[in-house]
Design a protein around this motif. Structure first.
Motif, mmCIF file in Angstrom:
data_model
loop_
_atom_site.group_PDB
_atom_site.id
_atom_site.type_symbol
_atom_site.label_atom_id
_atom_site.label_comp_id
_atom_site.label_asym_id
_atom_site.label_seq_id
_atom_site.Cartn_x
_atom_site.Cartn_y
_atom_site.Cartn_z
ATOM 1 N N LYS A 123 -1.871 -3.110 -4.639
ATOM 2 C CA LYS A 123 -1.108 -2.070 -5.356
ATOM 3 C C LYS A 123 0.244 -1.866 -4.683
ATOM 4 O O LYS A 123 1.278 -1.789 -5.345
ATOM 5 C CB LYS A 123 -1.866 -0.747 -5.361
ATOM 6 C CG LYS A 123 -3.021 -0.673 -6.296
ATOM 7 C CD LYS A 123 -3.602 0.736 -6.227
ATOM 8 C CE LYS A 123 -4.884 0.861 -6.974
ATOM 9 N NZ LYS A 123 -5.469 2.204 -6.863
ATOM 10 N N ASP A 124 0.228 -1.753 -3.360
ATOM 11 C CA ASP A 124 1.465 -1.536 -2.611
ATOM 12 C C ASP A 124 2.446 -2.681 -2.825
ATOM 13 O O ASP A 124 3.644 -2.463 -3.010
ATOM 14 C CB ASP A 124 1.172 -1.381 -1.110
ATOM 15 C CG ASP A 124 0.366 -0.129 -0.794
ATOM 16 O OD1 ASP A 124 0.299 0.778 -1.655
ATOM 17 O OD2 ASP A 124 -0.214 -0.073 0.302
ATOM 18 N N PHE A 125 1.941 -3.908 -2.787
ATOM 19 C CA PHE A 125 2.807 -5.070 -2.972
ATOM 20 C C PHE A 125 3.448 -5.057 -4.353
ATOM 21 O O PHE A 125 4.641 -5.317 -4.500
ATOM 22 C CB PHE A 125 2.026 -6.371 -2.759
ATOM 23 C CG PHE A 125 2.896 -7.590 -2.847
ATOM 24 C CD1 PHE A 125 3.639 -7.998 -1.756
ATOM 25 C CD2 PHE A 125 3.007 -8.307 -4.030
ATOM 26 C CE1 PHE A 125 4.468 -9.113 -1.830
ATOM 27 C CE2 PHE A 125 3.828 -9.419 -4.126
ATOM 28 C CZ PHE A 125 4.564 -9.820 -3.015
ATOM 29 N N LEU A 126 2.658 -4.749 -5.375
ATOM 30 C CA LEU A 126 3.203 -4.697 -6.732
ATOM 31 C C LEU A 126 4.246 -3.596 -6.863
ATOM 32 O O LEU A 126 5.271 -3.766 -7.532
ATOM 33 C CB LEU A 126 2.086 -4.511 -7.762
ATOM 34 C CG LEU A 126 1.232 -5.741 -8.025
ATOM 35 C CD1 LEU A 126 0.035 -5.384 -8.898
ATOM 36 C CD2 LEU A 126 2.038 -6.859 -8.660
ATOM 37 N N GLU A 127 4.015 -2.469 -6.207
ATOM 38 C CA GLU A 127 5.001 -1.385 -6.226
ATOM 39 C C GLU A 127 6.312 -1.826 -5.571
ATOM 40 O O GLU A 127 7.397 -1.512 -6.053
ATOM 41 C CB GLU A 127 4.460 -0.134 -5.525
ATOM 42 C CG GLU A 127 3.430 0.612 -6.325
ATOM 43 C CD GLU A 127 3.961 1.190 -7.638
ATOM 44 O OE1 GLU A 127 5.167 1.443 -7.765
ATOM 45 O OE2 GLU A 127 3.135 1.366 -8.549
ATOM 46 N N GLN A 128 6.219 -2.555 -4.460
ATOM 47 C CA GLN A 128 7.418 -3.077 -3.808
ATOM 48 C C GLN A 128 8.150 -4.058 -4.704
ATOM 49 O O GLN A 128 9.374 -4.057 -4.783
ATOM 50 C CB GLN A 128 7.054 -3.753 -2.483
ATOM 51 C CG GLN A 128 6.664 -2.814 -1.395
ATOM 52 C CD GLN A 128 6.262 -3.557 -0.121
ATOM 53 O OE1 GLN A 128 6.356 -4.777 -0.033
ATOM 54 N NE2 GLN A 128 5.784 -2.798 0.855
ATOM 55 N N LEU A 129 7.407 -4.880 -5.413
ATOM 56 C CA LEU A 129 7.987 -5.823 -6.338
ATOM 57 C C LEU A 129 8.752 -5.086 -7.435
ATOM 58 O O LEU A 129 9.864 -5.464 -7.801
ATOM 59 C CB LEU A 129 6.887 -6.702 -6.959
ATOM 60 C CG LEU A 129 7.314 -7.818 -7.889
ATOM 61 C CD1 LEU A 129 8.100 -8.864 -7.123
ATOM 62 C CD2 LEU A 129 6.106 -8.448 -8.542
ATOM 63 N N HIS A 130 8.160 -4.001 -7.916
ATOM 64 C CA HIS A 130 8.797 -3.198 -8.957
ATOM 65 C C HIS A 130 10.081 -2.547 -8.442
ATOM 66 O O HIS A 130 11.084 -2.500 -9.136
ATOM 67 C CB HIS A 130 7.828 -2.144 -9.465
ATOM 68 C CG HIS A 130 8.387 -1.287 -10.549
ATOM 69 N ND1 HIS A 130 8.763 -1.798 -11.767
ATOM 70 C CD2 HIS A 130 8.630 0.042 -10.608
ATOM 71 C CE1 HIS A 130 9.221 -0.834 -12.534
ATOM 72 N NE2 HIS A 130 9.145 0.296 -11.854
#
Length: 135
Positions: free
Chosen positions: A125-132
């Motif tokens: 989840k954290d990685f996807l948020e950073q990607l966003h």
């Protein structure tokens, strides 16, 4: 026999033409496009799984989902054309559009996995948020 060989050569030429056109439209088949394709397919499969579990499986809804997935790649293609044909440099817009849809497909995958009561790794989840945040 000769007719079979000619048909095989024609099929090869058709495949080359299609791949060339896709390359022109979507840009090169790189790691980003490969990741997007994997996320799109995974999201669709998990959405179907949710529909089966919820007894909401519908051809009409499934077709809408497929149309949305095709639209993602059409938008990637438009971004690539703007990058290459209009601006003339790099893949900035194409990359941003791919990151955007990887994020959204990834979040959909996680939400659907959660709906199926699968525990989710916070790091993902954290990685996807950073990607966003970076797209």
């Amino acid at each position: 026999m000769e007719e079979f060989i000619m048909m095989e050569e024609l099929n090869t030429i058709q495949r080359i033409f299609i791949v060339t056109r896709l390359n022109w439209f979507l840009g090169s088949y790189d790691r980003l496009l490969s990741a997007l394709l994997a996320f799109v397919i995974t999201d669709y499969v998990i959405a179907v799984m949710c529909a089966v579990v919820d007894h909401r499986l519908s051809g009409k809804i499934g077709l809408k989902g497929i149309c949305c997935k095709v639209l993602i790649f059409l938008l990637v293609g438009m971004a690539n054309i703007l990058d290459v044909q209009v601006v003339g440099t790099g893949n900035v817009l194409r990359t941003a559009v791919i990151f955007f849809y990887i994020y959204h497909q990834g979040m959909s995958i996680l939400n659907n996995a959660e709906h199926l009561e699968l525990p989710l790794p916070e790091k993902m989840k954290d990685f996807l948020e950073q990607l966003h945040t970076h797209s």
